[in-house]
Design an enzyme around this catalytic site. Sequence first.
Site, PDB file in Angstrom:
ATOM      1  N   THR A 111       0.852  -1.190   0.000  1.00 31.16           N
ATOM      2  CA  THR A 111       0.000   0.000   0.000  1.00 31.16           C
ATOM      3  C   THR A 111       0.886   1.237   0.000  1.00 31.16           C
ATOM      4  O   THR A 111       1.638   1.462   0.948  1.00 31.16           O
ATOM      5  CB  THR A 111      -0.927   0.000   1.222  1.00 31.16           C
ATOM      6  OG1 THR A 111      -1.729  -1.186   1.198  1.00 31.16           O
ATOM      7  CG2 THR A 111      -1.842   1.219   1.211  1.00 31.16           C
ATOM      8  N   LYS A 186      -7.035   1.426  -3.354  1.00 30.20           N
ATOM      9  CA  LYS A 186      -6.667   0.880  -2.042  1.00 30.20           C
ATOM     10  C   LYS A 186      -6.850   1.942  -0.962  1.00 30.20           C
ATOM     11  O   LYS A 186      -7.267   1.629   0.162  1.00 30.20           O
ATOM     12  CB  LYS A 186      -5.224   0.386  -2.050  1.00 30.20           C
ATOM     13  CG  LYS A 186      -4.764  -0.223  -0.732  1.00 30.20           C
ATOM     14  CD  LYS A 186      -5.603  -1.422  -0.299  1.00 30.20           C
ATOM     15  CE  LYS A 186      -5.226  -1.935   1.089  1.00 30.20           C
ATOM     16  NZ  LYS A 186      -3.910  -2.589   1.132  1.00 30.20           N
ATOM     17  N   LYS A 254      -0.542   4.991   8.442  1.00 28.41           N
ATOM     18  CA  LYS A 254       0.169   5.374   7.221  1.00 28.41           C
ATOM     19  C   LYS A 254      -0.792   5.460   6.032  1.00 28.41           C
ATOM     20  O   LYS A 254      -0.784   6.432   5.270  1.00 28.41           O
ATOM     21  CB  LYS A 254       1.261   4.343   6.937  1.00 28.41           C
ATOM     22  CG  LYS A 254       2.021   4.550   5.631  1.00 28.41           C
ATOM     23  CD  LYS A 254       2.630   3.249   5.136  1.00 28.41           C
ATOM     24  CE  LYS A 254       1.574   2.325   4.566  1.00 28.41           C
ATOM     25  NZ  LYS A 254       2.089   1.166   3.827  1.00 28.41           N
TER      26      LYS A 254
END
Length: 320
Positions: A111, A186, A254
């Site tokens: 990711t 995502k 994150k």
Amino acid sequence: MSVADVGPGTGRPGRPATVGFLGLGAMGLPMAVNLARAGFDVLAWNRGRTPLQTAAAAGCRTADSPEQVAAAAPVVLTMLPDLPQVIERLDGPDGLRSGQPVMDTLVVMGTVSPVAVRALAGKLRPQGITVVDAPVSGGVRGARDATLSIMAGGPAETVARIRPYLEAMGSTVRRLGDTGSGSLAKACNQLVVAGTLVALAEAVLLGERGGLEPAALLDVLAGGLASSEVLAQKRHHLAGGDFTPSGPARYLHKDLGFVLDSAADERVALPLSTTVAGLYAAVVEQGLGDLDNSVVLDLLRGASPHSSDHPHPSDHRTKD
């Protein structure tokens, strides 16, 4: 078996070209193993030796460096925490671009920032390397069972060429557009996951303050419209207070940064995302980032009135 034992490429008629795989973490290892089980010639590298030994026992070949992987594999898949780690494997000592690589396609499956991966693709394109971003959703269970949802971004012909690899690891493979599109999808996925986790945590907190058993409440939610894959996978964490990580909270923190960066890039206001990102920032600030991302429940418990009857988030810090 090391890279020296078998030459690059197919080697034998009917054998698929070698595919490289970097990053044998909790998800990367079963993904690489599933590629090998599907019949692909997988050449894997990882910084730690133990996952390499496990991969070798499951049918993968192993390399001593990313450089060796790129010298043998036209397509290299990476399952690394973030783009800086990918760039380190590209440009560092014995990196993918060292020596005489045959690699022409880099598939970023971790990711990462949609904005940053587009910039990387622009940098590598003149050097003959096409970047596809193909992040995954489904957690460790999906990686193990080859049922991941894989969101791909890149040139249509390149995504078509690597699709057999992706289909060996996931049950849903979708090209969303050009490079960066997969990572944007995502980011949207992580927005929903994080928002759902916070909603479930608030429901548990509200219910237990009113005298409801968290396990019974979650059972009822799972049987109705509130049911979700997030609830199915995180139920035992939320019901039992065991925050042993299946997905560390710091990774979700994150990822939520990528959501906010993308929102700024697209000039979109996302009030829920901003609130949820703030909660996960607080989780990390309180030293809980290595615990499961459902630990946001204990953050909320500590922030609520009359919290003395319940553990404070600091009580669940990981021990050295």
